[in-house]
Design an enzyme around this catalytic site. Structure first.
Site, mmCIF file in Angstrom:
data_model
loop_
_atom_site.group_PDB
_atom_site.id
_atom_site.type_symbol
_atom_site.label_atom_id
_atom_site.label_comp_id
_atom_site.label_asym_id
_atom_site.label_seq_id
_atom_site.Cartn_x
_atom_site.Cartn_y
_atom_site.Cartn_z
ATOM 1 N N GLY A 268 -59.466 -71.575 41.454
ATOM 2 C CA GLY A 268 -60.172 -70.285 41.531
ATOM 3 C C GLY A 268 -60.961 -70.097 40.244
ATOM 4 N N ILE B 166 -60.116 -68.842 37.352
ATOM 5 C CA ILE B 166 -59.443 -69.257 36.110
ATOM 6 C C ILE B 166 -59.353 -70.787 36.064
ATOM 7 C CG2 ILE B 166 -57.283 -69.140 34.792
ATOM 8 C CD1 ILE B 166 -56.926 -66.266 35.949
ATOM 9 N N ARG C 99 -47.699 -67.170 37.781
ATOM 10 C CA ARG C 99 -46.563 -66.261 37.863
ATOM 11 C C ARG C 99 -45.305 -67.107 37.824
ATOM 12 N NH1 ARG C 99 -49.404 -62.703 36.552
ATOM 13 N NH2 ARG C 99 -49.973 -60.822 37.699
ATOM 14 N N GLU D 149 -38.995 -61.471 34.232
ATOM 15 C CA GLU D 149 -39.690 -61.389 32.964
ATOM 16 C C GLU D 149 -39.252 -60.098 32.259
ATOM 17 O OE1 GLU D 149 -44.197 -61.163 32.676
ATOM 18 O OE2 GLU D 149 -43.803 -63.236 33.286
ATOM 19 N N HIS E 131 -46.047 -63.411 28.407
ATOM 20 C CA HIS E 131 -47.133 -62.989 29.312
ATOM 21 C C HIS E 131 -48.362 -62.525 28.508
ATOM 22 C CE1 HIS E 131 -47.734 -61.434 33.675
ATOM 23 N NE2 HIS E 131 -48.908 -61.639 33.131
HETATM 24 C C1 DGY Z 1 -52.989 -60.468 35.588
HETATM 25 O O1 DGY Z 1 -54.102 -59.982 35.437
HETATM 26 O O2 DGY Z 1 -52.458 -60.584 36.684
HETATM 27 C C2 DGY Z 1 -52.300 -60.924 34.355
HETATM 28 O O3 DGY Z 1 -51.147 -61.639 34.620
HETATM 29 C C3 DGY Z 1 -51.993 -59.744 33.474
HETATM 30 O O4 DGY Z 1 -51.002 -59.001 34.121
#
Ligand code: DGY
Length: 314
Positions: free
Chosen positions: A150, A152, A232, A261, A280
């Site tokens: 995607g 990222i 995640r 977490e 995170h």
């Molecule tokens: C998101 O944008 O989902 C990141 O993990 C920050 O919470």
């Protein structure tokens, strides 16, 4: 008129400022939000990842908008929100660069022993330069496997060019445009795991991706491989990961996210040396967090004033 808005945890200081006195905020994590504040709440800001289910929404009969500070919405029951006609806003695109930078930071920290080296350099055990210690893994010229191409994932692929890496990727379906632009090769998940020196997870958490990296997958990876997770925690089966790291099926795991977490203090992952773990921080740069805050507020105000949200999932 002031809207009544509940917030799950303390959010960046800029948020109340950006709201310009239009909202009265009540922070749920402070534990003192009364039933009548729930009953009259019109907006909900989320970040901290408690699960927001239908029952929770039903405590807020006047709820008009859930605005999430972040792109991932796996902690919100989207079908419950949809059924109740509550739009859910999020903050896509603006955190891709920061998250991809952090993916590389984690990859490099794991490959080159930065965390363990820092600890060692501060300790009395560091008495002289020793060319035999903390020998890391080469990064340039290796193979990077991106799970989830995607926005990222693509930013991660762009950064890998500076390291002359070969890029493999796995996605629900091939992305021929990304292949041309980024020189990435589509492969099955198994091939990616077997051939990559670094595996980075950049998928959302869904039914399909939950525990997608388990015992079988970890066993396929190279013993020298480094697994980087900025997606995640739930994407990796943590028991299997502990087994893999304890038995050196893979070399190192670099984790920005875990499930739960934080991990319980006595979780075995926290006592392993071949784990790099941070709380995170994927999108945690000032510029990105301000952009996220602004979008969270803009979506919230749009929802409260019956305007279309700028970015949303339902
Ligand atoms: C998101 O944008 O989902 C990141 O993990 C920050 O919470």
């Amino acid at each position: 008129m002031q809207y009544r808005v509940l917030v799950d945890v303390d959010l960046p200081d800029e948020i109340p400022e950006m709201m310009n006195n239009r909202c009265e905020l009540h922070i749920l994590a402070h534990g003192d939000v009364s039933d009548d504040k729930f009953a009259s709440a019109q907006g909900l800001l989320t970040y901290g990842h408690p699960i927001i289910g239908g029952d929770f929404m039903d405590r807020m009969p006047h709820l008009k908008i859930i605005s999430n500070f972040g792109v991932g919405v796996d902690h919100i029951d989207l079908s419950a929100a949809k059924q109740r006609g509550i739009p859910v806003g999020n903050t896509p695109n603006m955190l891709d660069g920061a998250t991809a930078d952090m993916t590389f930071a984690m990859l490099m920290a794991a490959a080159r022993n930065i965390v363990i080296g820092d600890r060692f350099a501060r300790s009395a055990a560091f008495t002289h330069y020793d060319p035999r210690i903390l020998i890391g893994h080469e990064i340039h010229g290796t193979t990077l496997g991106i799970v989830g191409m995607g926005n990222i994932g693509k930013e991660v692929a762009r950064r890998s060019r500076g390291f002359d890496m070969d890029v493999l990727y796995h996605n629900r379906k091939p992305d021929p445009k990304a292949e041309v632009e980024l020189g990435a090769t589509y492969v099955s998940l198994n091939d990616l795991l077997e051939q990559s020196d670094f595996v980075t997870l950049n998928v959302p958490l869904t039914e399909e991706t939950r525990n997608m990296i388990g015992r079988d997958q970890l066993r396929r990876m190279k013993r020298t491989a480094i697994l980087v997770n900025l997606a995640r925690g739930g994407v990796i089966d943590h028991d299997a990961l502990v087994e893999a790291l304890e038995n050196n099926w893979i070399a190192v795991a670099a984790l920005d996210v875990t499930e739960p977490e934080p991990l319980p203090r006595d979780h075995p992952l926290l006592s392993l040396d071949n784990v790099v773990i941070v709380p995170h921080l994927g999108s945690a740069t000032r510029q990105t967090r301000i952009a996220m805050a602004q979008r969270t507020v803009d979506n919230l105000i749009a929802g409260l004033t019956d305007q279309p949200l700028i970015t949303y999932v339902v």
